[in-house]
Scaffold this motif. Structure first.
Motif, PDB file in Angstrom:
ATOM      1  N   PRO A 193      -1.675  55.319  34.242  1.00 15.16           N
ATOM      2  CA  PRO A 193      -0.618  56.086  34.912  1.00 15.16           C
ATOM      3  C   PRO A 193       0.788  55.542  34.651  1.00 15.16           C
ATOM      4  CG  PRO A 193      -2.489  55.825  36.373  1.00 15.16           C
ATOM      5  CD  PRO A 193      -2.775  54.973  35.164  1.00 15.16           C
ATOM      6  N   VAL A 194       1.756  56.426  34.810  1.00 19.23           N
ATOM      7  CA  VAL A 194       3.164  56.061  34.611  1.00 19.23           C
ATOM      8  C   VAL A 194       3.976  56.516  35.820  1.00 19.23           C
ATOM      9  CG1 VAL A 194       3.035  56.173  32.094  1.00 19.23           C
ATOM     10  CG2 VAL A 194       3.643  58.232  33.380  1.00 19.23           C
ATOM     11  N   ILE A 195       5.110  55.884  36.000  1.00 20.78           N
ATOM     12  CA  ILE A 195       6.040  56.306  37.068  1.00 20.78           C
ATOM     13  C   ILE A 195       6.830  57.480  36.500  1.00 20.78           C
ATOM     14  CG2 ILE A 195       7.962  55.588  38.527  1.00 20.78           C
ATOM     15  CD1 ILE A 195       6.763  52.671  38.134  1.00 20.78           C
ATOM     16  N   ASP A 196       6.382  58.682  36.851  1.00 20.84           N
ATOM     17  CA  ASP A 196       6.883  59.895  36.201  1.00 20.84           C
ATOM     18  C   ASP A 196       7.965  60.621  36.983  1.00 20.84           C
ATOM     19  OD1 ASP A 196       5.339  60.736  38.294  1.00 20.84           O
ATOM     20  OD2 ASP A 196       4.058  62.090  37.130  1.00 20.84           O
ATOM     21  N   GLY A 197       8.310  60.102  38.186  1.00 20.82           N
ATOM     22  CA  GLY A 197       9.305  60.796  38.996  1.00 20.82           C
ATOM     23  C   GLY A 197       8.770  62.045  39.664  1.00 20.82           C
ATOM     24  N   ASP A 198       7.460  62.261  39.560  1.00 21.44           N
ATOM     25  CA  ASP A 198       6.845  63.471  40.098  1.00 21.44           C
ATOM     26  C   ASP A 198       5.630  63.078  40.944  1.00 21.44           C
ATOM     27  OD1 ASP A 198       6.087  66.068  40.583  1.00 21.44           O
ATOM     28  OD2 ASP A 198       5.669  66.605  38.499  1.00 21.44           O
ATOM     29  N   PHE A 199       4.498  62.868  40.318  1.00 23.94           N
ATOM     30  CA  PHE A 199       3.337  62.410  41.090  1.00 23.94           C
ATOM     31  C   PHE A 199       3.590  61.020  41.652  1.00 23.94           C
ATOM     32  CE2 PHE A 199      -0.906  60.910  42.004  1.00 23.94           C
ATOM     33  CZ  PHE A 199      -1.524  62.048  42.522  1.00 23.94           C
ATOM     34  N   LEU A 200       4.212  60.168  40.836  1.00 22.38           N
ATOM     35  CA  LEU A 200       4.607  58.822  41.278  1.00 22.38           C
ATOM     36  C   LEU A 200       6.126  58.710  41.155  1.00 22.38           C
ATOM     37  CD1 LEU A 200       1.817  56.679  39.551  1.00 22.38           C
ATOM     38  CD2 LEU A 200       1.946  57.360  41.949  1.00 22.38           C
ATOM     39  N   PRO A 201       6.848  59.021  42.206  1.00 20.15           N
ATOM     40  CA  PRO A 201       8.308  59.034  42.114  1.00 20.15           C
ATOM     41  C   PRO A 201       8.959  57.659  42.110  1.00 20.15           C
ATOM     42  CG  PRO A 201       7.603  59.647  44.314  1.00 20.15           C
ATOM     43  CD  PRO A 201       6.355  59.537  43.492  1.00 20.15           C
ATOM     44  N   ASP A 202       8.190  56.587  42.361  1.00 21.97           N
ATOM     45  CA  ASP A 202       8.785  55.254  42.457  1.00 21.97           C
ATOM     46  C   ASP A 202       7.696  54.232  42.125  1.00 21.97           C
ATOM     47  OD1 ASP A 202      10.487  53.146  42.976  1.00 21.97           O
ATOM     48  OD2 ASP A 202      10.924  53.726  45.060  1.00 21.97           O
ATOM     49  N   GLU A 203       8.072  52.964  42.095  1.00 19.24           N
ATOM     50  CA  GLU A 203       7.095  51.890  41.933  1.00 19.24           C
ATOM     51  C   GLU A 203       6.030  52.005  43.027  1.00 19.24           C
ATOM     52  OE1 GLU A 203       6.484  49.323  39.939  1.00 19.24           O
ATOM     53  OE2 GLU A 203       8.114  49.697  38.529  1.00 19.24           O
ATOM     54  N   PRO A 204       4.749  51.796  42.685  1.00 24.75           N
ATOM     55  CA  PRO A 204       3.694  51.910  43.694  1.00 24.75           C
ATOM     56  C   PRO A 204       3.955  51.098  44.961  1.00 24.75           C
ATOM     57  CG  PRO A 204       2.716  51.766  41.522  1.00 24.75           C
ATOM     58  CD  PRO A 204       4.195  51.566  41.336  1.00 24.75           C
ATOM     59  N   ALA A 205       4.489  49.882  44.811  1.00 23.24           N
ATOM     60  CA  ALA A 205       4.718  49.035  45.978  1.00 23.24           C
ATOM     61  C   ALA A 205       5.670  49.682  46.977  1.00 23.24           C
ATOM     62  CB  ALA A 205       5.265  47.678  45.540  1.00 23.24           C
ATOM     63  N   ASN A 206       6.515  50.591  46.487  1.00 25.01           N
ATOM     64  CA  ASN A 206       7.485  51.243  47.373  1.00 25.01           C
ATOM     65  C   ASN A 206       6.955  52.545  47.985  1.00 25.01           C
ATOM     66  OD1 ASN A 206       9.334  49.232  46.677  1.00 25.01           O
ATOM     67  ND2 ASN A 206      10.135  50.414  44.953  1.00 25.01           N
ATOM     68  N   LEU A 207       5.730  52.935  47.614  1.00 24.52           N
ATOM     69  CA  LEU A 207       5.195  54.224  48.058  1.00 24.52           C
ATOM     70  C   LEU A 207       4.120  54.105  49.125  1.00 24.52           C
ATOM     71  CD1 LEU A 207       4.921  56.027  44.576  1.00 24.52           C
ATOM     72  CD2 LEU A 207       6.668  56.391  46.335  1.00 24.52           C
ATOM     73  N   PHE A 208       3.766  52.877  49.518  1.00 16.79           N
ATOM     74  CA  PHE A 208       2.690  52.696  50.489  1.00 16.79           C
ATOM     75  C   PHE A 208       2.998  53.348  51.837  1.00 16.79           C
ATOM     76  CE2 PHE A 208       0.851  50.002  47.424  1.00 16.79           C
ATOM     77  CZ  PHE A 208      -0.449  49.695  47.814  1.00 16.79           C
ATOM     78  N   VAL A 209       4.269  53.570  52.116  1.00 20.42           N
ATOM     79  CA  VAL A 209       4.643  54.221  53.377  1.00 20.42           C
ATOM     80  C   VAL A 209       3.999  55.595  53.498  1.00 20.42           C
ATOM     81  CG1 VAL A 209       6.764  55.241  52.447  1.00 20.42           C
ATOM     82  CG2 VAL A 209       6.587  54.738  54.904  1.00 20.42           C
ATOM     83  N   ASN A 210       3.683  56.225  52.347  1.00 14.32           N
ATOM     84  CA  ASN A 210       3.017  57.534  52.372  1.00 14.32           C
ATOM     85  C   ASN A 210       1.578  57.435  52.873  1.00 14.32           C
ATOM     86  OD1 ASN A 210       5.205  59.117  51.341  1.00 14.32           O
ATOM     87  ND2 ASN A 210       4.793  58.280  49.309  1.00 14.32           N
ATOM     88  N   ALA A 211       1.042  56.220  52.919  1.00  8.58           N
ATOM     89  CA  ALA A 211      -0.324  56.008  53.411  1.00  8.58           C
ATOM     90  C   ALA A 211      -0.330  55.363  54.793  1.00  8.58           C
ATOM     91  CB  ALA A 211      -1.104  55.136  52.416  1.00  8.58           C
ATOM     92  N   ALA A 212       0.791  55.431  55.490  1.00 11.63           N
ATOM     93  CA  ALA A 212       0.921  54.737  56.778  1.00 11.63           C
ATOM     94  C   ALA A 212      -0.055  55.238  57.830  1.00 11.63           C
ATOM     95  CB  ALA A 212       2.355  54.870  57.303  1.00 11.63           C
ATOM     96  N   GLU A 213      -0.483  56.496  57.717  1.00  9.99           N
ATOM     97  CA  GLU A 213      -1.406  57.066  58.702  1.00  9.99           C
ATOM     98  C   GLU A 213      -2.832  57.165  58.154  1.00  9.99           C
ATOM     99  OE1 GLU A 213       0.285  60.785  59.833  1.00  9.99           O
ATOM    100  OE2 GLU A 213       2.039  59.873  60.797  1.00  9.99           O
ATOM    101  N   ILE A 214      -3.062  56.576  57.005  1.00  7.14           N
ATOM    102  CA  ILE A 214      -4.379  56.666  56.358  1.00  7.14           C
ATOM    103  C   ILE A 214      -5.144  55.360  56.547  1.00  7.14           C
ATOM    104  CG2 ILE A 214      -5.549  56.881  54.120  1.00  7.14           C
ATOM    105  CD1 ILE A 214      -3.276  58.714  53.228  1.00  7.14           C
ATOM    106  N   ASP A 215      -6.395  55.441  57.001  1.00  4.37           N
ATOM    107  CA  ASP A 215      -7.252  54.261  57.100  1.00  4.37           C
ATOM    108  C   ASP A 215      -7.684  53.847  55.698  1.00  4.37           C
ATOM    109  OD1 ASP A 215      -7.251  54.408  59.966  1.00  4.37           O
ATOM    110  OD2 ASP A 215      -8.715  56.030  59.829  1.00  4.37           O
TER     111      ASP A 215
END
Length: 551
Positions: A307-329
Motif C-alpha cells: 500500500p501507498v499513502i495515496d491521499g484517498d484511501f490512506l490520506p496520511d501516514e498510518p500512525a496519524n490515522l488511528f483516531v479513525n479506529a477510536a470506537e473500534i475494538d
C-alpha cells in the motif's frame, strides 16, 4: 440395543429432513444458492456459499465497480480462481483478473434458520503478492475453510479475494496509477457484506474483520481508513499491522519505473498509459520478488509492492490515522518466532542443526536491517541482542538472536507500537494484546523453536478438529482456545464474554499494566503477562527511531 439404534437413525433422518437451511438467498446482484450439510454437534448444519461476486470484473488499475447482477439463480458451490499472481517460486503466473468473489459459511440449528449472527470477514496474507480466499489446498482441504469457526463459535464467516502483486499494488505515485487497488477491493467486499449479510442471517452492525500477515496489516488499514466509517465494529490483526516496515511503500515511483522498464514501457508521462495496455501476466511477473533489490538484501526489504499513502484511501501516514479506529475494538498480536521464516531465507545456516551460525552472519543481518540509519544503529542493535551473552556465545544463542532480530523488526515491535497507538486514541474501543507461542509442529526445527510465521492459521481455522489424525489433543486444546477468544470477541468486543468458555481471563491492554495473554496449549493463571519484550520495543521505537536517517 437394536431398537435404540433404529430410533437414533430415525431421529437423525428426521433431523436431516427438517434441517434449517436458507435455500436460495436474494442479494443485490440476484439470487444465489449454495450447499447445506450436517456438521459436528447435535443437529447442527451449515449453509455454504462459494464464489459470490461482490464487484464486477476489475478494470486494469481501476477501483472496483458494482457487479451488474445476473438472471436466475447463481449456483455458488465452488471456489473461484484466485486473483492473478506469481506462483510460489516466482517463475509463472496463476489465477485470473476476474477474481472479486467471496465465500460465506452460515451455521444453522435443527429447525429455525439463524438470525442476527455476528459476522467475521477474513483477509488473507501473502506479502501483498500472493494468496487466495480459500487458502492453500491439499486433497480438497482448504486452509481458509470457515466451517469450524462458524460452527464452534456460532458466527457467520466470510472470506474474500483481493488483487495482489502488480495489479493490486503498483503505483506511479501520482494520478496516473494511484495504487491501493487491493485495499479498495477489500473495502468493496466489506461494504458488500454490510449491505447484504442480513439476507444470510447476519448482523450488519456487528462485523469483525480479521487477517494474518499482509492480511493483518490490511485489517489495520481498513480500520484506520476514513472510507470504512460505520462499516466495521471490530478488528483482529495477526502478525501484521500498518506500522510494519513492509506495509507501506514510500517510494512507489521508483519501483513503477523498474516494472515499466522490464515490460518495455517508457518511464515518462506515457508510462501509466503503456502499463495499462500491457499484458496482465507480463505485468504480474515483472513485479516478482526476483525483479528488484540486491540479491543479498533481506527478504523483508524486497516486499515493496505494498500500500501507498495515496491521499484517498490512506490520506496520511498510518500512525496519524488511528483516531479513525477510536470506537473500534481491536485485538493485535504476533507469533513468538514470526521472523523465523524470513531468517531461514536470509541466514541459511540457521536451519542446519549440525552447523553453527557464524557471528558475522548475525552482524551482517543487523547491518542490513538498520542500513538506513548507518553503522551506529547496527552496533547498538547488536549490543541489545547480545547483552546477556558471555564471552563465547553458544550455537543456540546466536541462532535464537537471528530469529529474535527478524521477529522484532518485521512483526513484534510494530504490533506493539500499533497497540499503544490504538490504546492512546481509543474512546469506546478496547485494545487486546496477545503472543502466540505454541511450539512449531515442524519436526525439522530445533527444540527451542516456538511458533513460526503463519503457524497460528491452522489453529484459528480449526484444522486439529477438521483433520484430527494430523494433530495431538494438545493442538485441539489451543485451537479451541483461539476459536473461543476470537468468536467471543466478535460477539461482544470482549474475548472473555460470549457463548464459548475460555481457559483464562484475557485483560484489556492499557499503558499502565501493559498486559497481554500468552496463547498456547498450557494456558492457565500464568498466561497473563506484562510488558512484552519491552526492552526491545523501547530500542526500536525510541532509540533506533531517534537516530538520523543516513540512506
Amino acid at each position: 440395543m437394536a431398537m435404540l439404534g433404529l430410533m437414533l437413525v430415525a431421529a437423525l433422518c428426521l433431523g436431516s429432513a427438517s434441517a434449517a437451511s436458507l435455500g436460495a438467498v436474494l442479494t443485490e446482484g440476484g439470487m444465489v444458492s449454495g450447499d447445506n450439510y450436517g456438521v459436528s454437534g447435535l443437529f447442527r448444519y451449515m449453509d455454504v456459499f462459494k464464489g459470490i461476486p461482490f464487484a464486477a470484473p476489475p478494470g486494469r488499475f481501476e477501483k472496483p465497480k458494482p457487479h451488474p447482477g445476473w438472471d436466475g439463480i447463481l449456483k455458488a458451490k465452488d471456489y473461484r480462481k484466485r486473483c492473478l499472481q506469481v506462483n510460489l517460486v516466482q517463475t509463472e503466473t496463476r489465477g485470473d483478473e476476474d477474481c472479486l468473489y467471496l465465500n460465506v459459511w452460515v451455521p444453522q440449528g435443527r429447525k429455525e434458520v439463524s438470525y442476527n449472527l455476528p459476522v467475521m470477514v477474513w483477509i488473507y496474507g501473502g506479502g501483498f503478492l500472493v494468496g487466495a480466499s480459500n487458502g492453500a489446498n491439499f486433497l480438497d482441504n482448504h486452509l481458509y475453510n470457515g466451517e469450524e469457526i462458524a460452527n464452534r463459535g456460532n458466527v457467520i464467516v466470510v472470506t474474500l479475494s483481493y488483487r495482489v502483486g502488480t495489479l493490486g499494488f503498483l503505483s506511479t505515485g501520482d494520478d496516473g496509477i494511484p495504487g491501493n487497488y487491493g485495499l479498495w477491493d477489500q473495502h468493496a467486499g466489506i461494504a458488500w457484506v454490510h449491505r447484504n449479510i442480513r439476507a444470510f442471517g447476519g448482523d450488519a452492525d456487528n462485523i469483525t474483520v480479521f487477517g494474518e500477515s499482509a492480511g493483518g496489516a490490511s485489517v489495520n488499514f481498513q480500520l484506520i481508513s476514513p472510507k470504512n466509517k460505520g462499516l466495521i465494529r471490530r478488528g483482529i490483526s495477526q502478525s501484521g499491522v500498518a506500522l510494519c516496515p513492509w506495509a507501506v511503500n514510500r517510494n512507489p515511483r521508483e519501483f513503477a519505473e523498474l516494472v515499466a522498464t522490464r515490460v518495455h514501457c517508457p518511464t515518462d508521462d506515457k508510462m501509466a498509459a503503456c502499463l495499462k495496455m500491457t499484458d496482465a501476466r507480463t505485468l504480474t511477473l515483472a513485479g516478482s520478488l526476483n525483479m528488484h533489490a540486491s540479491a543479498a538484501a533481506p527478504v523483508v526489504q524486497k516486499l515493496v509492492l505494498s500500500p501507498v499513502i495515496d491521499g484517498d484511501f490512506l490520506p496520511d501516514e498510518p500512525a496519524n490515522l488511528f483516531v479513525n479506529a477510536a470506537e473500534i475494538d481491536y485485538i493485535i498480536g504476533a507469533n513468538d518466532m514470526d521472523g523465523h521464516l524470513f531468517a531461514g531465507l536470509d541466514v541459511p545456516s540457521l536451519n542446519q542443526p549440525l552447523h553453527s551460525t557464524p557471528l558475522e552472519d548475525l552482524k551482517t543481518l543487523v547491518a542490513a536491517l538498520t542500513k538506513e540509519k548507518g553503522p551506529q544503529a547496527a552496533e547498538l542493535a547488536y549490543g541489545e541482542y547480545s547483552h546477556t551473552w558471555g564471552k563465547k556465545p553458544t550455537k543456540e544463542e546466536i541462532k535464537r538472536a537471528v530469529v529474535e532480530v527478524e521477529t522484532d523488526y518485521i512483526f513484534l515491535v510494530p504490533t506493539q507500537a500499533a497497540l499503544y497507538q490504538h490504546n492512546s486514541v481509543a474512546t469506546t474501543g478496547r485494545t487486546y494484546s496477545y503472543l502466540f507461542s505454541q511450539a512449531s509442529r515442524n519436526p525439522g526445527f530445533p527444540s527451542w523453536m516456538g511458533a513460526d510465521h503463519a503457524e497460528d492459521l491452522q489453529f484459528v481455522f480449526g484444522k486439529p478438529f477438521a483433520t484430527p489424525l494430523g494433530y495431538w489433543p494438545k493442538h485441539r486444546d489451543v485451537s479451541g482456545y483461539m476459536i473461543a477468544y476470537w468468536t467471543n470477541f466478535a460477539k461482544t468486543g470482549d474475548p472473555n464474554k460470549g457463548e464459548s468458555k475460555v481457559p483464562v481471563t484475557w485483560p484489556a491492554f492499557n499503558q499502565e499494566t501493559h498486559q497481554y495473554v500468552d496463547i498456547n496449549h498450557r494456558m492457565g493463571r500464568n498466561s497473563v503477562k506484562q510488558k512484552m519484550r519491552l526492552r526491545f520495543v523501547n530500542y526500536w521505537t525510541n532509540t533506533y527511531a531517534s537516530l538520523p536517517t543516513i540512506y
